[in-house]
Design an enzyme around this catalytic site. Structure first.
Site, PDB file in Angstrom:
ATOM      1  CG  ASP A 358      -1.900   1.114   1.250  1.00 17.19           C
ATOM      2  OD1 ASP A 358      -2.708   1.198   0.310  1.00 17.19           O
ATOM      3  OD2 ASP A 358      -1.873   1.908   2.202  1.00 17.19           O
ATOM      4  CD  GLU A 387      -2.204   2.103  -3.617  1.00 18.79           C
ATOM      5  OE1 GLU A 387      -3.286   2.679  -3.821  1.00 18.79           O
ATOM      6  OE2 GLU A 387      -1.577   2.178  -2.542  1.00 18.79           O
ATOM      7  CG  ASP A 454      -7.924   2.959  -3.247  1.00 19.20           C
ATOM      8  OD1 ASP A 454      -8.397   3.349  -2.167  1.00 19.20           O
ATOM      9  OD2 ASP A 454      -6.830   2.389  -3.338  1.00 19.20           O
TER      10      ASP A 454
END
Length: 591
Positions: A358, A387, A454
């Protein structure tokens, strides 16, 4: 004339890399439609008629007499808005090489492009002089096997399914958090519905029937928020998800079914209820964890009402402007060791198959190098996925990640099929650019997605037009990389994502009468096709000419795909064969 300023090549990058322990891939960029042919001039740097290493002339103006060069024809790999992109493969006999590029223009122009200069070599004497002078050629000093990025091969055959645990399935209502709302209530940033890992375990038959063989979980560690990105305890699964017992059982059952399991590593920041952070809140600079965070001023919380705090100039660094998520200092050796032990623990003790990192680009590179050494030292084929929403070659040089979440491809697809923000040529250019941004072995392990926790869901982006969404899914499933379905996407779930609402995180719909079973059958067919035709993961794409401004066609192995991105019926010629297409329809041909 060839535009010299448009010619580009960067050594030791996506333009020049080792695809395996013996073979190099080389790329060159030129201005669009200016160059008819490119030849790679390449060979061993120590093959000299005279001079060379023995004469001390591996560079400089005296470096003539090199006879190691040989010609390798380059293929036109793709075109973007303003450029042609050329590609060649070469296996150096001794793992080392020097190289340049010979460009042939349309009017008899002939140039050699090297590290220092571009020279006209139309004259045979000039050609002989330039091609024997090693000082102007790029260098790949040595193909060191340890530097080669070896991505896990199983990823290339994986179809992922992303699960937001709090909203997927409630297997044991008795462990749901206090104040849980009825399943299917309108989601907010703060409410809970009671999803847990026992619920996922109960639905493995469903997932297996769908055809997916990889499970990607949003964070499962103990935390306060429903999304769990505010970690409180990295060593334990949240009790409301079933604790470590539930996860261990889930991994075991998933592995029995041939499913891989990937967890979310939230190492950029921590939750403000973590004991580590609370110790800093209490003790200030005297806390032994004070340097585990980026503190600008003590005390960390101002002695003023919270609604008067300046979130742009706060007393400590955070993820974005979220004060509940203080940013970790991974440059602190103790903090670093702690997080690396967390990475080790879940691979070693629970046998997970991958880590999704992340906010990966906001953590220092050296931490990720250590992370890779730890994880790969335990399980060499563990998948490390970053990510990163932008270009990320700096993290893909063999020492950090295996691949990235392929958001550039996501945007190319959604801009064209969902939102009409690009035309056909723009779409082709965007997709081609995504292929050529990274090494081919990286592309084969990229994580492709249309939506996630997201983003807004793809059907919502398509204005609830499921025919458009089908085109987007079809295109994604037939591109290089490893495709992912966001939970519920297969049954037609909708939901927008915004700053103040989480409609994309609705509860999974389990009543069949409320599912779009036809859409689910379509997704099942895509998954089966993906697993049947390995060529769908080829690392290059061949566009097929179609004389229509909204229809695109491309070939993948034996299959040709023709997609009509318009609300009108079309009949187009593909390889001189008429193809009838419904509005937002498609045909798959085996020509």
């Amino acid at each position: 004339m060839i535009t010299k300023s448009s010619i580009a090549h960067t050594p030791k990058s996506a333009d020049a890399y080792a695809v395996n322990k013996e073979t190099l891939h080389l790329r060159l960029r030129t201005a669009k439609a200016e160059v008819e042919r490119v030849v790679l001039w390449i060979g061993d740097p120590y093959h000299w008629a005279e001079g060379g290493l023995d004469g001390g002339n591996l560079g400089g103006s005296e470096a003539h007499g090199w006879v190691g060069g040989t010609e390798v024809e380059m293929e036109l790999e793709g075109q973007t808005d303003h450029h042609d992109h050329w590609f060649a493969e070469f296996t150096p006999p001794k793992r080392r090489t020097r190289y340049g590029f010979i460009l042939y223009g349309k009017d008899g122009e002939k140039l050699v492009y090297g590290e220092k200069r571009v020279v006209d070599i139309s004259d045979p004497k000039a050609q002989e002089l330039e091609l024997s002078n090693i000082s102007n050629f790029f260098c790949f000093p040595y193909l060191n096997p340890r530097d080669v990025l070896d991505t896990p091969k199983w990823v290339e055959k994986t179809v992922w399914y992303q699960i937001f645990p709090e909203r997927f399935a409630n297997g044991r209502p008795e462990i749901s958090p206090e104040g849980v709302e009825p399943w299917g209530s309108e989601p907010t940033a703060f409410n809970f519905m009671g999803g847990d890992l026992w619920g996922v375990l109960d639905k493995l038959d469903y997932l297996q029937d769908l055809g997916v063989n990889g499970l990607y979980f949003c964070p499962i560690f103990t935390a306060n928020a429903n999304h769990k990105y505010d970690t409180v305890d990295y060593y334990n699964v949240d009790p409301a998800f079933g604790g470590n017992e539930a996860f261990k059982a889930l991994v075991k059952e998933a592995h029995k079914r041939g499913m891989r399991v990937m967890l979310d590593a939230v190492f950029n920041h921590i939750g403000d209820q973590s004991p580590l952070w609370l110790d800093v809140v209490e003790k200030g600079k005297e806390s032994k964890y004070a340097d585990w965070f980026w503190i600008n001023e003590f005390p960390v919380y101002p002695d003023t009402p919270k609604d008067e705090w300046d979130f742009w100039n706060f007393n400590y660094e955070t993820f974005a402007n979220v004060i509940e998520m203080p940013k970790l200092n991974t440059e602190n050796e103790e903090c670093r060791a702690y997080l690396l032990d967390v990475a080790r623990h879940w691979v070693e003790e629970f046998d997970i198959d991958g880590w999704r990192l992340d906010v990966a680009n906001e953590v220092d590179h050296e931490f990720w190098r250590d992370f890779r050494r730890v994880v790969k030292g335990i399980k060499p084929d563990c998948y490390i996925l970053g990510e990163i929403w932008h270009e990320g070659m700096a993290w893909l040089r063999g020492d950090q990640y295996d691949s990235l979440m392929n958001y550039p491809m996501t945007q190319a697809i959604t801009d064209f099929f969902a939102q009409g923000l690009s035309d056909k040529q723009g779409f082709i250019s965007d997709v081609s650019r995504s292929y050529m941004s990274y090494p081919r072995n990286v592309n084969k392990a990229m994580f492709n997605l249309l939506d996630s926790h997201d983003t807004s869901r793809i059907i919502s982006l398509c204005g609830d037009n499921k025919a458009k969404a089908k085109l987007a899914y079809l295109f994604m499933f037939t591109q290089v990389g490893s495709p992912c379905i966001y939970y519920g996407g297969e049954i037609g779930m909708i939901g927008d994502r915004g700053m103040a609402y989480d409609k994309n995180r609705r509860c999974m719909i389990w009543e069949e009468e409320n599912q779009d079973l036809e859409f689910r059958a379509f997704i099942q067919k895509l998954i089966q096709m993906r697993l049947t035709y390995p060529a769908l993961n080829d690392a290059s794409i061949e566009w097929v000419e179609v004389e229509d401004e909204t229809c695109v066609a491309y070939q993948r192995g034996p299959l040709t795909f023709v997609l009509n991105n318009s609300d009108k019926e079309k009949t187009v010629l593909v390889e001189n064969q008429p193809v009838m297409l419904s509005a937002y329809g498609y045909e798959i041909l085996e020509l």
